[in-house]
Design a protein around this motif. Structure first.
Motif, mmCIF file in Angstrom:
data_model
loop_
_atom_site.group_PDB
_atom_site.id
_atom_site.type_symbol
_atom_site.label_atom_id
_atom_site.label_comp_id
_atom_site.label_asym_id
_atom_site.label_seq_id
_atom_site.Cartn_x
_atom_site.Cartn_y
_atom_site.Cartn_z
ATOM 1 N N ALA A 1 1.894 15.582 8.087
ATOM 2 C CA ALA A 1 2.954 14.780 8.703
ATOM 3 C C ALA A 1 3.157 15.178 10.158
ATOM 4 O O ALA A 1 3.295 14.327 11.048
ATOM 5 C CB ALA A 1 4.254 14.944 7.913
ATOM 6 N N ALA A 2 3.168 16.486 10.418
ATOM 7 C CA ALA A 2 3.333 16.963 11.796
ATOM 8 C C ALA A 2 2.117 16.618 12.636
ATOM 9 O O ALA A 2 2.250 16.274 13.819
ATOM 10 C CB ALA A 2 3.573 18.473 11.782
ATOM 11 N N ARG A 3 0.943 16.724 12.034
ATOM 12 C CA ARG A 3 -0.276 16.382 12.776
ATOM 13 C C ARG A 3 -0.306 14.905 13.159
ATOM 14 O O ARG A 3 -0.686 14.538 14.268
ATOM 15 C CB ARG A 3 -1.495 16.725 11.923
ATOM 16 C CG ARG A 3 -1.676 18.212 11.645
ATOM 17 C CD ARG A 3 -2.786 18.466 10.669
ATOM 18 N NE ARG A 3 -2.876 19.878 10.296
ATOM 19 C CZ ARG A 3 -2.833 20.339 9.045
ATOM 20 N NH1 ARG A 3 -2.704 19.490 8.022
ATOM 21 N NH2 ARG A 3 -2.905 21.630 8.807
ATOM 22 N N LEU A 4 0.108 14.032 12.211
ATOM 23 C CA LEU A 4 0.111 12.597 12.492
ATOM 24 C C LEU A 4 1.143 12.255 13.558
ATOM 25 O O LEU A 4 0.865 11.489 14.491
ATOM 26 C CB LEU A 4 0.398 11.823 11.201
ATOM 27 C CG LEU A 4 0.331 10.294 11.288
ATOM 28 C CD1 LEU A 4 -1.044 9.831 11.714
ATOM 29 C CD2 LEU A 4 0.715 9.674 9.949
ATOM 30 N N ALA A 5 2.339 12.814 13.428
ATOM 31 C CA ALA A 5 3.383 12.560 14.424
ATOM 32 C C ALA A 5 2.971 13.079 15.795
ATOM 33 O O ALA A 5 3.331 12.500 16.828
ATOM 34 C CB ALA A 5 4.691 13.205 13.984
ATOM 35 N N GLY A 6 2.192 14.166 15.813
ATOM 36 C CA GLY A 6 1.776 14.756 17.079
ATOM 37 C C GLY A 6 0.788 13.907 17.862
ATOM 38 O O GLY A 6 0.602 14.141 19.066
ATOM 39 N N LEU B 1 3.639 -0.362 17.600
ATOM 40 C CA LEU B 1 3.083 0.919 17.188
ATOM 41 C C LEU B 1 4.128 1.717 16.417
ATOM 42 O O LEU B 1 5.248 1.920 16.886
ATOM 43 C CB LEU B 1 2.636 1.702 18.422
ATOM 44 C CG LEU B 1 2.040 3.088 18.187
ATOM 45 C CD1 LEU B 1 0.684 2.976 17.504
ATOM 46 C CD2 LEU B 1 1.901 3.834 19.520
ATOM 47 N N GLY B 2 3.774 2.147 15.211
ATOM 48 C CA GLY B 2 4.711 2.913 14.417
ATOM 49 C C GLY B 2 4.147 3.248 13.060
ATOM 50 O O GLY B 2 3.023 2.867 12.721
ATOM 51 N N PRO B 3 4.908 3.961 12.238
ATOM 52 C CA PRO B 3 4.428 4.367 10.918
ATOM 53 C C PRO B 3 4.316 3.174 9.968
ATOM 54 O O PRO B 3 5.134 2.256 9.999
ATOM 55 C CB PRO B 3 5.488 5.367 10.442
ATOM 56 C CG PRO B 3 6.722 5.008 11.204
ATOM 57 C CD PRO B 3 6.268 4.481 12.517
ATOM 58 N N TRP C 1 0.344 6.156 7.765
ATOM 59 C CA TRP C 1 -0.547 5.897 8.898
ATOM 60 C C TRP C 1 0.314 5.568 10.117
ATOM 61 O O TRP C 1 1.471 5.198 9.993
ATOM 62 C CB TRP C 1 -1.458 4.710 8.625
ATOM 63 C CG TRP C 1 -2.386 4.868 7.441
ATOM 64 C CD1 TRP C 1 -2.030 4.949 6.120
ATOM 65 C CD2 TRP C 1 -3.808 4.942 7.482
ATOM 66 N NE1 TRP C 1 -3.164 5.073 5.337
ATOM 67 C CE2 TRP C 1 -4.269 5.062 6.142
ATOM 68 C CE3 TRP C 1 -4.751 4.909 8.509
ATOM 69 C CZ2 TRP C 1 -5.611 5.154 5.814
ATOM 70 C CZ3 TRP C 1 -6.096 4.993 8.186
ATOM 71 C CH2 TRP C 1 -6.520 5.124 6.854
ATOM 72 N N ILE C 2 -0.292 5.692 11.287
ATOM 73 C CA ILE C 2 0.286 5.134 12.503
ATOM 74 C C ILE C 2 -0.505 3.866 12.791
ATOM 75 O O ILE C 2 -1.739 3.913 12.915
ATOM 76 C CB ILE C 2 0.188 6.109 13.694
ATOM 77 C CG1 ILE C 2 1.003 7.378 13.427
ATOM 78 C CG2 ILE C 2 0.662 5.418 14.974
ATOM 79 C CD1 ILE C 2 2.494 7.152 13.354
ATOM 80 N N ALA C 3 0.195 2.717 12.886
ATOM 81 C CA ALA C 3 -0.496 1.436 12.999
ATOM 82 C C ALA C 3 0.091 0.603 14.122
ATOM 83 O O ALA C 3 1.266 0.730 14.486
ATOM 84 C CB ALA C 3 -0.393 0.664 11.676
#
Length: 215
Positions: free
Chosen positions: A112-117, A146-148, A156-158
């Protein structure tokens, strides 16, 4: 033979010639084009059935019937795999996805932190949006910001784009699983309110198998 008789015969011959000439003109073809060939009656071959596609680094995804892997290759620090849809409907929509793996792991405490980063700074978001618009078409616009977004059990971020006429619209997504990055660019000619359904289903099937041999 008197002159009057000669004139009468000449007038009769001229009238016959004038009456025949239009008929002969109509017999001349007015086009040199050959007739259009008849439509083929051959039936299309059977579509490929559902398959499980194994990627590098232990990533696995399910391809629905009609989807196949078209190509795979390597770029600098990345592994690229292209999948395409070959169903009758896709003859019109021309759907395809390009999957991208990074060889280097993503840093962070957890996924989660990696994706948000990936988009922690406004500047990174700006460059992402600029890149997806450029990849879509001149004059493209953002259809979904752009968002979760959740596909299956994975976050995902899409971001989704709307292309200019005669270009493909795009769905651009990224996720991180077990510290490993997977991105996808899916494009379609579909212009309706519902699009990228198959792409979302494929992305929702993505998982990563734990094995020591995973590259």
């Amino acid at each position: 033979m008197t002159d009057a008789v000669r004139l009468c015969r000449a007038a009769l011959l001229l009238s016959c010639l004038l009456g025949v000439a239009p008929v002969r003109a109509e017999e001349v073809p007015n086009s040199t084009e050959e007739p259009a060939p008849e439509a083929s009656t051959d039936e299309a071959g059977p579509l490929p059935g559902p398959t499980t596609l194994r990627l590098d680094q232990g990533f696995v995804l399910d391809l629905p019937a009609g989807w196949v892997m078209e190509d795979a290759g390597d770029a600098t620090g990345r592994r690229i795999v292209r999948i395409v849809c070959e169903t009758p409907a896709c003859a019109r929509t021309k759907e395809a996805c390009t999957l991208r793996l990074r060889t280097a792991p993503v840093e962070g405490a957890d996924d989660a932190a990696r994706l948000a980063g990936l988009y922690a700074s406004p500047l990174s978001r700006y460059f992402r949006l600029r890149a997806v618009l450029k990849s879509t078409s001149p004059g493209a616009s953002i259809r979904r910001p752009l968002g979760p977004e959740r596909f299956g059990t994975r976050d995902w971020i899409a971001v989704e784009t709307e292309a200019a006429p005669r270009f493909k619209s795009g769905l651009f997504v990224e996720t991180v699983i077990d510290g490993r990055y997977l991105g996808a660019i899916c494009k379609t000619c579909e212009t309706g309110a519902v699009r990228h359904e198959s792409a979302r289903a494929i992305l929702g099937s993505v998982r990563r198998i734990a094995r020591s041999a995973a590259r």
